[in-house]
Enzyme design. Structure first.
Site, PDB file in Angstrom:
ATOM      1  N   GLY A 134       6.058 -27.743   4.182  1.00  0.00           N
ATOM      2  CA  GLY A 134       7.264 -28.253   4.880  1.00  0.00           C
ATOM      3  C   GLY A 134       8.318 -27.366   5.292  1.00  0.00           C
ATOM      4  O   GLY A 134       8.120 -26.034   5.544  1.00  0.00           O
ATOM      5  N   CYS A 135       9.075 -28.152   6.197  1.00  0.00           N
ATOM      6  CA  CYS A 135      10.070 -27.242   7.093  1.00  0.00           C
ATOM      7  C   CYS A 135      10.952 -26.228   6.229  1.00  0.00           C
ATOM      8  O   CYS A 135      11.225 -25.051   6.411  1.00  0.00           O
ATOM      9  CB  CYS A 135      10.762 -28.267   7.991  1.00  0.00           C
ATOM     10  SG  CYS A 135      11.688 -29.607   7.135  1.00  0.00           S
ATOM     11  N   PHE A 136      11.690 -27.071   5.381  1.00  0.00           N
ATOM     12  CA  PHE A 136      12.679 -26.113   4.499  1.00  0.00           C
ATOM     13  C   PHE A 136      11.762 -24.965   3.725  1.00  0.00           C
ATOM     14  O   PHE A 136      12.164 -23.835   3.586  1.00  0.00           O
ATOM     15  CB  PHE A 136      13.544 -26.741   3.482  1.00  0.00           C
ATOM     16  CG  PHE A 136      14.745 -27.586   3.816  1.00  0.00           C
ATOM     17  CD1 PHE A 136      15.685 -26.952   4.634  1.00  0.00           C
ATOM     18  CD2 PHE A 136      14.862 -28.807   3.472  1.00  0.00           C
ATOM     19  CE1 PHE A 136      16.796 -27.208   4.885  1.00  0.00           C
ATOM     20  CE2 PHE A 136      16.109 -29.214   4.010  1.00  0.00           C
ATOM     21  CZ  PHE A 136      17.048 -28.662   4.888  1.00  0.00           C
ATOM     22  N   ALA A 191      10.960 -22.114   5.978  1.00  0.00           N
ATOM     23  CA  ALA A 191      12.024 -21.316   6.290  1.00  0.00           C
ATOM     24  C   ALA A 191      12.469 -20.253   5.092  1.00  0.00           C
ATOM     25  O   ALA A 191      12.650 -19.073   5.254  1.00  0.00           O
ATOM     26  CB  ALA A 191      13.305 -21.942   6.697  1.00  0.00           C
TER      27      ALA A 191
END
Length: 318
Positions: free
Chosen positions: A131-133, A136
């Site tokens: 996932g994106c979060f 990061a």
């Protein structure tokens, strides 16, 4: 040439994936399937691709015609797809949904964060794209976790662009609400937390994660801080050593801004020390390093290609 197919071709991540793949020197797109857009021109939906391709969205597909399948459908649909289709033994699959990211649901899928699992990914057949979060935050903390240097609570604030909510407008994603606005959502409970805690192997209750809806289209700007005995020189050295061979994650000695990574597959990290707190900034493009770009990075790895192939992209820095 590697023959690929895409299921769920109408969304933002699929649009970015198509853009990357039509410019990839080793890829031949055989089909892009979309129930809602079947038989329409792809450029009528992904208008930024006009002049780049003349394919239409297919209403049928043959998995035996391809080498690699990208699943870009809604969360929950990938698992159903796998359960209801015969997958030939050589077919490689990269799933961009949440369905196979967690260990108890992995079902043979390898978690596709190259900065964590690169050598395992190279040998894998099925990849669960992160996932994106989760991407990061993990990249902000992996060097500490791998040195067993996470020993206190971790505080995370991460602001994301509206494309993270998907292509279908909702009450909290359409322009008139999102513009000149900001809001917190899923504080302490976001679904990406489980990915983060599993990969970092750290107690979930010690993460304080506040996701924020931003008033911009794309990108994630995450700030993380935690107590640490490291001085800044040692911290930077640990991060530099960990990411020394990374194709896309870089340490900056300057405070970064989001435009440095938009339209790229990069993650830029910046570290500071304030008293006993280590402060980390982590920035990515949510649609690229947080989704489709990382999927192509994983594609390159499982196909034995140079990791950066098709991903030499210019940032929207001006």
């Amino acid at each position: 040439m590697v023959k690929v197919g895409i299921i769920g071709g109408g969304g933002y991540t699929a649009g970015e994936l198509i853009r990357l793949l039509i410019n990839h020197p080793n890829v031949n797109i055989i089909f892009v399937h979309s129930y809602s857009n079947a038989r329409n021109k792809i450029i009528d939906i992904h208008t930024g691709l006009i002049g780049e391709m003349d394919l239409i969205f297919s209403d049928s597909y043959d998995l035996n015609e391809i080498d690699v399948l990208f699943l870009c459908s809604a969360h929950g649909d990938s698992k159903k797809f796998i359960e209801t289709h015969t997958i030939h033994t050589e077919l490689k699959i990269i799933d961009l949904s949440i369905d196979f990211r967690h260990k108890e649901n992995a079902g043979g899928f390898v978690y596709g964060l190259p900065e964590l699992n690169k050598e395992i990914i190279r040998k894998a057949q099925y990849i669960a794209n992160p996932g994106c979060f989760a991407t990061a935050v993990q990249l902000a903390l992996l060097p500490l976790a791998k040195k067993n240097l996470l020993r206190s609570e971790i505080h995370i604030n991460a602001i994301t662009g509206s494309t993270g909510a998907g292509v279908r407008p909702t009450a909290s994603s359409h322009f008139s609400w999102r513009n000149n606005n900001i809001s917190v959502y899923k504080a302490f409970t976001h679904q990406h937390l489980k990915e983060i805690t599993e990969s970092l192997n750290y107690e979930p209750s010690r993460f304080n994660f506040i996701p924020v809806r931003g008033n911009f289209s794309r990108g994630i700007f995450a700030t993380v801080y935690t107590e640490s005995n490291l001085d800044i020189k040692d911290a930077v050295q640990i991060y530099s050593n960990y990411y020394e061979d990374s194709a896309f994650t870089f340490i900056s000695d300057k405070n970064p801004d989001l435009k440095q990574v938009i339209n790229t597959n990069k993650c830029i990290l910046h570290l500071e020390k304030h008293g006993n707190k280590l402060f980390i900034i982590s920035i990515i493009d949510n649609l690229l390093k947080g989704a489709s770009g990382q999927a192509v990075q994983n594609f390159n790895l499982i196909c034995g290609l140079n990791e950066k192939t098709g991903l030499f992209l210019k940032a929207n820095a001006f």
